[in-house]
Design an enzyme around this catalytic site. Structure first.
Site, short mmCIF file in Angstrom:
data_model
loop_
_atom_site.label_atom_id
_atom_site.label_comp_id
_atom_site.label_asym_id
_atom_site.label_seq_id
_atom_site.Cartn_x
_atom_site.Cartn_y
_atom_site.Cartn_z
N ASN A 130 0.84 -1.20 0.00
CA ASN A 130 0.00 0.00 0.00
C ASN A 130 0.88 1.25 0.00
O ASN A 130 0.63 2.20 -0.74
CB ASN A 130 -0.91 -0.03 1.23
CG ASN A 130 -2.13 0.82 1.09
OD1 ASN A 130 -2.82 0.75 0.09
ND2 ASN A 130 -2.41 1.62 2.10
N VAL A 139 -5.56 4.47 -7.56
CA VAL A 139 -5.42 3.22 -6.83
C VAL A 139 -5.53 3.67 -5.38
O VAL A 139 -4.55 4.10 -4.78
CB VAL A 139 -4.07 2.52 -7.14
CG1 VAL A 139 -3.91 1.26 -6.31
CG2 VAL A 139 -3.98 2.19 -8.63
N PRO A 140 -6.76 3.64 -4.83
CA PRO A 140 -7.10 4.42 -3.64
C PRO A 140 -6.57 3.89 -2.31
O PRO A 140 -7.34 3.44 -1.44
CB PRO A 140 -8.62 4.44 -3.68
CG PRO A 140 -8.99 3.15 -4.33
CD PRO A 140 -7.91 2.92 -5.36
N CYS A 141 -5.28 4.00 -2.13
CA CYS A 141 -4.68 3.57 -0.87
C CYS A 141 -5.17 4.41 0.31
O CYS A 141 -5.10 3.97 1.46
CB CYS A 141 -3.15 3.59 -0.97
SG CYS A 141 -2.47 5.14 -1.57
N HIS A 142 -5.70 5.61 0.03
CA HIS A 142 -6.24 6.45 1.11
C HIS A 142 -7.48 5.83 1.74
O HIS A 142 -7.87 6.21 2.84
CB HIS A 142 -6.54 7.86 0.59
CG HIS A 142 -7.59 7.92 -0.46
ND1 HIS A 142 -7.32 7.65 -1.79
CD2 HIS A 142 -8.93 8.19 -0.40
CE1 HIS A 142 -8.45 7.77 -2.49
NE2 HIS A 142 -9.42 8.09 -1.67
#
Length: 173
Positions: A130, A139-142
């Site tokens: 991540n 690529v929504p690592c949040h």
């Protein structure tokens, strides 16, 4: 060794200037915040392990930049169809693919993400993948938060993570 060429664009966002790198096929390769360009260059070097040339993109605007602008204007799903390309290991790419399955407004934990890719004991490795994600927001690592719903680290800083989650309507502590 073959050199890779990426095309750079910037986008002014509510949380600061964003840098986007695309390739000659308009595939999104990197997104990062301009004030974290050192992180972006480190990730590029680690993932591609070959010389990279970055050129300023000339007109027209890339589909990625247009989509990101729309995302920040409130169209949260416009980024879902963006074509991306990454290096990374097979494990990292599996984590990044699973991240794209988390819809806007929802969050998950590192443990749940590890389970989703069939590696429930790989929580720390999922966290490391991540953190190595070169295409944040898309690529929504949040959207990955602590098991207790607390905010955990984010490459662009916790204030940006908090803003992105609020922008998407996600609940968190």
């Amino acid at each position: 060794m073959t050199e890779l060429t990426f095309y750079s664009e910037t986008l002014s966002t509510p949380t600061g200037s964003m840098v986007l790198l695309t390739d000659s096929q308009d595939r999104l390769r990197v997104i990062d915040w301009a004030d974290y360009d050192h992180r972006m260059l480190r990730l590029l070097t680690a993932q591609y392990r070959k010389p990279i040339r970055i050129q300023t993109r000339r007109a027209p605007t890339s589909p990625a930049r247009a989509a990101m602008s729309d995302y920040f204007d409130g169209d949260l799903t416009v980024i879902d169809s963006l074509v991306t390309e990454t290096a990374g290991t097979q494990f990292q790419r599996a984590v990044w693919k699973a991240l794209r399955d988390i819809p806007p407004g929802q969050t998950t934990s590192y443990g749940a993400l590890a389970a989703a890719i069939g590696r429930p004991s790989a929580v720390r490795a999922v966290g490391a993948a991540n953190g190595a994600n070169p295409i944040g927001v898309v690529v929504p690592c949040h959207r990955v938060i602590g098991a207790n719903a607390s905010l955990t680290g984010y490459g662009g800083g916790l204030e940006r993570k908090r803003w992105l989650l609020a922008h998407e309507g996600a609940a968190h502590s």
